[in-house]
Write a protein that holds these residues in place. Sequence first.
Motif, PDB file in Angstrom:
ATOM      1  N   GLU A  44       0.630  -1.384   0.006  1.00 23.21           N
ATOM      2  CA  GLU A  44       0.049   0.082   0.077  1.00 23.21           C
ATOM      3  C   GLU A  44       0.789   1.295  -0.067  1.00 23.21           C
ATOM      4  N   ARG A  45       1.847   1.072   0.577  1.00 24.22           N
ATOM      5  CA  ARG A  45       2.900   2.354   0.696  1.00 24.22           C
ATOM      6  C   ARG A  45       3.536   2.610  -0.514  1.00 24.22           C
ATOM      7  N   GLN A  46       4.006   1.333  -1.225  1.00 21.50           N
ATOM      8  CA  GLN A  46       4.712   1.523  -2.339  1.00 21.50           C
ATOM      9  C   GLN A  46       3.733   2.163  -3.441  1.00 21.50           C
ATOM     10  N   GLU A  47       2.542   1.780  -3.495  1.00 18.53           N
ATOM     11  CA  GLU A  47       1.791   2.220  -4.466  1.00 18.53           C
ATOM     12  C   GLU A  47       1.278   3.641  -4.181  1.00 18.53           C
ATOM     13  N   GLU A  48       1.129   3.995  -2.825  1.00 20.28           N
ATOM     14  CA  GLU A  48       0.961   5.485  -2.544  1.00 20.28           C
ATOM     15  C   GLU A  48       2.174   6.346  -3.048  1.00 20.28           C
ATOM     16  N   ILE A  49       3.531   5.865  -3.017  1.00 20.17           N
ATOM     17  CA  ILE A  49       4.755   6.378  -3.362  1.00 20.17           C
ATOM     18  C   ILE A  49       4.648   6.702  -4.942  1.00 20.17           C
ATOM     19  N   THR A  50       4.384   5.544  -5.592  1.00 16.97           N
ATOM     20  CA  THR A  50       4.220   5.387  -6.941  1.00 16.97           C
ATOM     21  C   THR A  50       3.339   6.361  -7.806  1.00 16.97           C
ATOM     22  N   SER A  51       1.950   6.694  -6.699  1.00 16.20           N
ATOM     23  CA  SER A  51       0.933   7.310  -7.244  1.00 16.20           C
ATOM     24  C   SER A  51       1.457   8.945  -7.073  1.00 16.20           C
TER      25      SER A  51
END
Length: 160
Positions: A44-51
């Motif tokens: 979830e945190r990796q997806e937030e960073i990417t977004s």
Amino acid sequence: MSLRARAEAPLCFDGQEEALSSAVVSIHDGLVAKRGFAPELSNERQEEITSRVLSVVVSAFCTVYGARPEQRFSDVFEQVSVFAVHLAKDHIFPDGNKRTTLVSALSILQLAGFTLDFEDANEPVCNGLYAWVLAAAASGKSNDELAAVLRNHKQEIAYA
């Protein structure tokens, strides 16, 4: 329009924004790994960073509300400065935000055909690039002032 004006024109990455965002995240991952910092992040945190990186890339390098980058920015130096301010100030990554911002900005300028001529002083307070990225992160200068620093230190890359 002169050849020089075209060479300094803003870049447009419509349709390539995810690739550029991935490149910025990869730059970050490589930089922090070199320093031995590799936190375990949830998916979830990796997806937030990417977004969040994608949002910064799109706002600087893509058509937004029908306005292409060349309609919003006077040149690539202003465009890269806006990108740098958003990337550094948003503190997207757990560590390495300024380093990632600087390396990404230099890489994008290289894509545009420019390098920067700064003295690479070992002391951070004497290093022009460090001062530039610190000002971008701390709102120490306006986007116009940051862009002027880049313009004043640009060198065109001579391709054979």
